[in-house]
Design a protein around this motif. Structure first.
Motif: not given
Ligand SMILES: NC(=O)c1ccc[n+]([C@@H]2O[C@H](COP(=O)([O-])OP(=O)(O)OC[C@H]3O[C@@H](n4cnc5c(N)ncnc54)[C@H](O)[C@@H]3O)[C@@H](O)[C@H]2O)c1
Length: 344
Positions: A100-104, A320-321, A339-340
């Motif tokens: 669900r997150t870019l970090q994950d 990311e999209v 994205l950052a």
């Protein structure tokens, strides 16, 4: 190398596509099914002839006779399961959306890189001959370039009796743009290359659930091509939309979604002056396509004979999209990629 011994994480709807692919592949076997619903895991294991079942993926990933796992549980848990698989030295084929997150997403990629295990994304439309034919026609210039891919889809969120309740619950899911539209977004990247910018309008429209169930996203690709992706789960249960589907429009014509006539698959290209070129093609549904092809590709990657057709990096870029779409909705701006990482 011996047969790859699989553990299936999740015994729900999607396991009914992955397990037959394992059973159909002479280089694979299903060893264990893990599901939080232990009764379901046991019943599914008995049904498919798996040696064992268990109630948690923590237990499954530690099994010495499991080489690889398929992560097929609600999206909220993908990253934890995928990372624990890597830490236990297991290869992973992870259902979309990646996390669900870019970090994950990044943490899952890093965990597998560190472990030296293969991480592949189950972005199965890359193995679909129908979409593949549209991609081929684009690459052959049938519509001209730059062109625009349009996807229009509306219905109801997946739910009981065939699926869990979680799809429309914002605690577990981000709704149709990731759960369904991640296939479109990924396939578009597979076709056109990286996305340059995202503009989106999204809201909660349905009279149930808590996700952004109504989404309109415009993608501008670095190639100059564009896409309109419109995915809604906003309709009440039992209602149907008036139309939906895919097509491509371009300066030289329009590529239509493939159609079936008797046993034959056909794709129409509408050209200038009313000309229509109809091209027959093979829609194979064999071991090179769909879930069978995807599993064979994953096994080839585990054996070092190929790289995954959809990698962790592809999973990251599809997500990311979505993250950019949320940002666009919130700011009213067009969002440029990449994205950052710390954005969400
Ligand atoms: N490729 C495709 O076209 C496609 C189609 C359907 C689903 N999916 C994906 O597959 C995944 C699973 O979806 P589904 O339709 O099978 O859902 P589902 O609701 O039918 O089944 C999910 C299963 O996971 C179990 N579960 C829930 N939390 C768990 C946990 N923490 N640990 C272990 N088990 C847990 C549930 O008991 C349930 O049996 C989702 O990511 C979904 O997006 C992909």
């Amino acid at each position: 190398m011996d047969r790859i011994r699989f553990g299936m994480i999740g015994g729900g709807a999607i396991s009914q596509s992955h397990i037959p692919a394992i059973q159909a592949n002479e280089n694979a076997e299903i060893v264990c099914i893990a599901d939080a619903n232990e009764d379901l895991a046991r019943a599914r294991a008995e049904e498919v002839g798996a040696a064992r079942s268990c109630g948690s993926y923590d237990e499954l990933v530690e099994m010495a006779d499991v080489d690889a796992v398929i992560v097929g549980i609600p999206t909220q848990f993908h990253a934890d399961a995928g990372i624990k698989a890597a830490q236990a030295g297991k290869h992973a084929l992870c259902e979309k959306p990646m996390a669900r997150t870019l970090q994950d997403c990044r943490a899952m990629i890093d965990a597998h890189e560190e472990a030296g295990t293969v991480l592949a994304m189950a972005l199965v439309c890359r193995y679909d001959d129908n979409w593949g034919q549209m991609r081929k026609m684009i690459h052959e210039g049938k519509a001209g370039r730059p062109c625009m891919w349009r996807c229009i889809a509306a219905g109801t969120a997946p739910g009981p009796p065939n699926y869990g309740e979680w799809y429309c619950n914002g605690e577990f899911s981000d709704g149709p743009l990731t759960e369904s539209g991640s296939h479109d977004i990924d396939f578009l990247r597979y076709t056109f290359g990286d996305v340059a910018s995202v503009t989106a309008y999204m809201n909660h429209m349905a009279n149930y659930g808590s996700v952004l169930d109504n989404t309109i996203v415009i993608l501008q690709f670095e190639s100059g091509d564009q896409a309109l992706v419109q995915w809604s789960w906003s309709l009440p249960r039992g209602a149907h939309s008036g139309f939906g589907g895919l097509d491509v429009i371009g300066p030289d014509g329009s590529i239509h979604q493939p159609r079936q006539e008797d046993d034959e698959w056909l794709i129409d290209i509408s050209k200038a002056d009313g000309e229509v070129e109809t091209i027959p093609f093979e829609n194979r549904r064999d071991s090179n396509t769909w879930f069978d092809g995807q599993l064979a590709g994953f096994i080839n990657a585990i054996r070092g004979e190929d790289t995954p057709r959809a990698s962790g990096e592809d999973g990251y870029k599809a997500q990311e999209v979505f993250v950019a779409a949320v940002q666009s909705m919130e700011t009213g701006q067009r969002i440029d990629l990449p994205l950052a990482l710390a954005i969400r």
